[in-house]
Design a protein around this motif. Structure first.
Motif, PDB file in Angstrom:
ATOM      1  N   GLU A   1      -5.509   3.377   7.393  1.00 56.81           N
ATOM      2  CA  GLU A   1      -5.042   2.561   8.255  1.00 56.81           C
ATOM      3  C   GLU A   1      -5.222   1.251   7.444  1.00 56.81           C
ATOM      4  N   ARG A   2      -6.002   1.182   6.428  1.00 58.34           N
ATOM      5  CA  ARG A   2      -6.745  -0.074   6.099  1.00 58.34           C
ATOM      6  C   ARG A   2      -5.088  -0.085   5.171  1.00 58.34           C
ATOM      7  N   ALA A   3      -4.430   0.115   4.285  1.00 60.04           N
ATOM      8  CA  ALA A   3      -3.636  -0.192   3.971  1.00 60.04           C
ATOM      9  C   ALA A   3      -2.011   0.042   4.727  1.00 60.04           C
ATOM     10  N   ALA A   4      -1.931   0.820   5.724  1.00 59.71           N
ATOM     11  CA  ALA A   4      -1.452   0.470   6.708  1.00 59.71           C
ATOM     12  C   ALA A   4      -0.757  -0.785   7.231  1.00 59.71           C
ATOM     13  N   ARG A   5      -2.700  -1.759   8.202  1.00 65.72           N
ATOM     14  CA  ARG A   5      -2.185  -3.069   8.218  1.00 65.72           C
ATOM     15  C   ARG A   5      -1.839  -3.668   7.119  1.00 65.72           C
ATOM     16  N   ALA A   6      -2.535  -3.721   6.309  1.00 63.95           N
ATOM     17  CA  ALA A   6      -1.956  -4.599   4.966  1.00 63.95           C
ATOM     18  C   ALA A   6      -0.896  -4.741   4.618  1.00 63.95           C
ATOM     19  N   ALA A   7       0.284  -3.234   4.933  1.00 63.82           N
ATOM     20  CA  ALA A   7       1.364  -3.888   4.735  1.00 63.82           C
ATOM     21  C   ALA A   7       2.242  -4.456   5.314  1.00 63.82           C
ATOM     22  N   GLY A   8       1.720  -3.854   6.728  1.00 62.78           N
ATOM     23  CA  GLY A   8       2.478  -4.743   8.234  1.00 62.78           C
ATOM     24  C   GLY A   8       1.286  -6.498   7.531  1.00 62.78           C
ATOM     25  N   ASP A   9       0.347  -6.498   7.499  1.00 59.45           N
ATOM     26  CA  ASP A   9      -0.007  -8.699   7.412  1.00 59.45           C
ATOM     27  C   ASP A   9       1.182  -8.942   6.178  1.00 59.45           C
ATOM     28  N   ALA A  10       1.561  -7.940   5.731  1.00 60.79           N
ATOM     29  CA  ALA A  10       2.556  -8.269   3.957  1.00 60.79           C
ATOM     30  C   ALA A  10       3.877  -8.380   3.939  1.00 60.79           C
ATOM     31  N   GLY A  11       4.379  -7.993   5.620  1.00 64.03           N
ATOM     32  CA  GLY A  11       5.612  -8.380   6.018  1.00 64.03           C
ATOM     33  C   GLY A  11       6.479  -6.695   5.734  1.00 64.03           C
ATOM     34  N   LEU A  12       5.986  -5.794   5.397  1.00 64.84           N
ATOM     35  CA  LEU A  12       6.208  -4.735   4.914  1.00 64.84           C
ATOM     36  C   LEU A  12       6.723  -3.327   5.786  1.00 64.84           C
ATOM     37  N   ALA A  13       7.287  -2.690   6.091  1.00 62.72           N
ATOM     38  CA  ALA A  13       7.903  -1.977   7.048  1.00 62.72           C
ATOM     39  C   ALA A  13       7.174  -0.940   7.033  1.00 62.72           C
ATOM     40  N   ALA A  14       6.831  -0.077   6.010  1.00 57.38           N
ATOM     41  CA  ALA A  14       5.992   0.511   5.467  1.00 57.38           C
ATOM     42  C   ALA A  14       5.677   0.407   3.842  1.00 57.38           C
ATOM     43  N   LEU A  15       4.793   1.590   3.709  1.00 57.07           N
ATOM     44  CA  LEU A  15       4.169   2.204   2.038  1.00 57.07           C
ATOM     45  C   LEU A  15       4.375   3.480   1.898  1.00 57.07           C
ATOM     46  N   LEU A  16       5.119   3.726   0.654  1.00 55.87           N
ATOM     47  CA  LEU A  16       6.171   4.660   0.070  1.00 55.87           C
ATOM     48  C   LEU A  16       5.067   5.201  -0.546  1.00 55.87           C
ATOM     49  N   VAL A  17       4.210   5.900  -0.763  1.00 58.26           N
ATOM     50  CA  VAL A  17       3.098   6.365  -2.138  1.00 58.26           C
ATOM     51  C   VAL A  17       3.578   7.462  -2.773  1.00 58.26           C
ATOM     52  N   ALA A  18       3.574   7.399  -4.168  1.00 59.51           N
ATOM     53  CA  ALA A  18       4.042   8.628  -5.418  1.00 59.51           C
ATOM     54  C   ALA A  18       2.902   9.356  -5.498  1.00 59.51           C
ATOM     55  N   PRO A  19       3.233  10.381  -6.064  1.00 57.61           N
ATOM     56  CA  PRO A  19       1.819  10.779  -6.647  1.00 57.61           C
ATOM     57  C   PRO A  19       1.277  10.329  -8.167  1.00 57.61           C
ATOM     58  N   GLY A  20       0.127   9.943  -7.759  1.00 56.15           N
ATOM     59  CA  GLY A  20      -0.512   8.827  -8.224  1.00 56.15           C
ATOM     60  C   GLY A  20      -1.635   8.941  -8.672  1.00 56.15           C
ATOM     61  N   PRO A  21      -2.952   7.494  -9.318  1.00 52.43           N
ATOM     62  CA  PRO A  21      -3.962   7.717  -8.195  1.00 52.43           C
ATOM     63  C   PRO A  21      -4.087   6.615  -6.614  1.00 52.43           C
ATOM     64  N   ASP A  22      -2.567   6.063  -6.540  1.00 51.01           N
ATOM     65  CA  ASP A  22      -2.750   5.482  -5.023  1.00 51.01           C
ATOM     66  C   ASP A  22      -2.836   6.265  -3.985  1.00 51.01           C
ATOM     67  N   LEU A  23      -2.344   7.424  -4.291  1.00 51.72           N
ATOM     68  CA  LEU A  23      -2.474   8.791  -3.791  1.00 51.72           C
ATOM     69  C   LEU A  23      -3.106   9.315  -3.370  1.00 51.72           C
ATOM     70  N   VAL A  24      -4.444  10.171  -4.682  1.00 48.62           N
ATOM     71  CA  VAL A  24      -5.171  10.813  -4.833  1.00 48.62           C
ATOM     72  C   VAL A  24      -6.403   9.446  -3.594  1.00 48.62           C
ATOM     73  N   TRP A  25      -6.490   7.944  -4.071  1.00 52.85           N
ATOM     74  CA  TRP A  25      -7.422   7.359  -3.248  1.00 52.85           C
ATOM     75  C   TRP A  25      -6.827   7.210  -1.995  1.00 52.85           C
ATOM     76  N   LEU A  26      -5.996   7.149  -1.593  1.00 52.86           N
ATOM     77  CA  LEU A  26      -5.243   7.301  -0.014  1.00 52.86           C
ATOM     78  C   LEU A  26      -6.018   8.506   0.524  1.00 52.86           C
ATOM     79  N   THR A  27      -6.031   9.766  -0.639  1.00 51.41           N
ATOM     80  CA  THR A  27      -5.620  11.042   0.707  1.00 51.41           C
ATOM     81  C   THR A  27      -6.019  12.367   0.005  1.00 51.41           C
ATOM     82  N   GLY A  28      -6.814  11.890  -1.268  1.00 54.80           N
ATOM     83  CA  GLY A  28      -7.648  13.202  -2.007  1.00 54.80           C
ATOM     84  C   GLY A  28      -6.495  14.262  -2.627  1.00 54.80           C
TER      85      GLY A  28
END
Length: 375
Positions: free
Chosen positions: A19-46
């Motif tokens: 939820e925090r990441a999605a809000r940050a995306a909106g604040d940055a003017g992005l339509a969405a974040l697209l997160v591939a396998p790697g550290p970001d995906l592990v941090w966001l979803t486990g």
């Protein structure tokens, strides 16, 4: 080193992060974040896919919408077991189907998206072909501070990783150095990190004598001699969070000049640490440490930034470097590691991981920063 196994992150923890990441995306003017396998995906979803694969796996985080994880059907059972799975929807696709068409249904056809830095080019190009009016920005460009501020549970894991690295240093200083190859001492460091709880060893720099003048010297076959200054820089991941510390030791008694340079670096490292407090720009940490070395006439021999962020990877934003105006925020974790490197002679580096507190900074490494002599 023993201790209780840390409590795992819960679905609610991952929901909060997404939820925090999605809000940050909106604040940055992005339509969405697209997160591939790697550290970001592990941090966001486990979720960490079982292996690198050409099949598309992508987390879509859009402001005001539920998160969706696009996964190959054959990997969906593993994804469903991830700790964060209850906080998202799985959208699977089978071999023979177009995964980009499946993903395109979730996206604004004219949107601008933040994409994981480590996303495969073939996947990004596939999305661009499916949605030719979209545009993209790397996450470190669009949201460089996404993982920078750690919550209390993360800070406890960071502190435990730092304590394990400290325990490793206390043991390595007891082993013989003189007459052994750098690679042998490096192997000792790796073994100790694992003994003290690291599941992953990212680096074990052992830079003796003139090799110490290369900040990223790889362990080699050089035989360490009495009279050598030796830079030790080591770290990795413990329970998913990083350690990274540097200490410089001397084999036998150092010369007056070696002591003087080591004391100078220690003073610079202390100045960088003292500059840490909320609201201060990252570059001010670099400036504080660099000024001490420059004023002593060694400025040209401090050839790298003062620090880098650390968390689920051992190098990540923010960076303590001139030009980085990002203000420090409580919960950020980063290294403070000035050094002096005298070509053909020796080098000195002293590094601690520091976290920003409400009124200053706190070191996550507590071993002595005085010059240690070893046998």
């Amino acid at each position: 080193m023993t201790g209780r196994t840390p409590a795992p992150f819960t679905a609610d923890d991952y929901r909060t992060r997404m939820e925090r990441a999605a809000r940050a995306a909106g604040d940055a003017g992005l339509a969405a974040l697209l997160v591939a396998p790697g550290p970001d995906l592990v941090w966001l979803t486990g979720y960490a896919p079982p292996a690198a694969t050409e099949r598309l796996t992508l987390l879509v985080l859009a402001p005001g919408r539920d998160p969706v994880l696009v996964v190959p059907t054959l990997e969906a059972p593993d994804a469903a077991k991830a700790s964060g799975a209850p906080a998202l929807t799985l959208r699977d696709w089978t071999d023979g189907k177009d995964p980009y068409a499946v993903t395109a249904e979730l996206l604004d056809a004219r949107g601008r998206f933040g994409v994981s830095d480590n996303a495969w080019a073939m996947h990004l190009l596939g999305l661009q072909k499916a949605l030719p009016d979209t545009s993209y920005a790397a996450l470190t460009e669009a949201l460089p501070m996404l993982r920078a501020v750690k919550d209390p549970a993360e800070l406890r894991l960071m502190a435990a990783a730092g304590a394990a690295a400290d325990a490793t240093f206390e043991e390595i200083r007891k082993v013989p150095f003189a007459g052994r190859r750098e690679s042998e001492v490096g192997a000792d460091l790796a073994d100790l990190l694992r003994r003290f709880g690291h599941s992953q060893v990212d680096f074990t720099i052992v830079a003796s004598g003139p090799n110490g003048a290369n900040p990223h010297h790889e362990v080699g076959d050089r035989v360490i001699e009495r009279g050598d200054m030796v830079v030790l820089d080591f770290g990795g991941l413990k329970d998913g969070y990083g350690s990274d510390t540097s200490r410089t030791v001397h084999v036998g008694e150092p010369t007056d000049e070696e002591r003087r340079v080591h004391d100078l670096v220690r003073e610079a490292q202390e100045a960088g640490f003292r500059a840490v407090r909320p609201g201060v720009a990252c570059q001010e940490v670099d400036r504080a440490a660099r000024a001490v070395i420059a004023d002593a006439g060694y400025g040209e021999y401090f050839i790298h930034r003062t620090g880098h962020g650390i968390g689920v990877t051992t190098h990540e934003p923010p960076y303590m470097i001139e030009g980085e105006e990002q203000p420090l925020v409580p919960g950020m974790c980063f290294s403070v590691e000035p050094g002096v490197y005298l070509p053909g002679r020796f080098g000195v580096r002293i590094e601690d991981i520091v976290t920003v507190t409400e009124d200053g900074g706190r070191r996550l490494n507590d071993t002595t920063r005085e010059l240690v002599t070893v046998d």
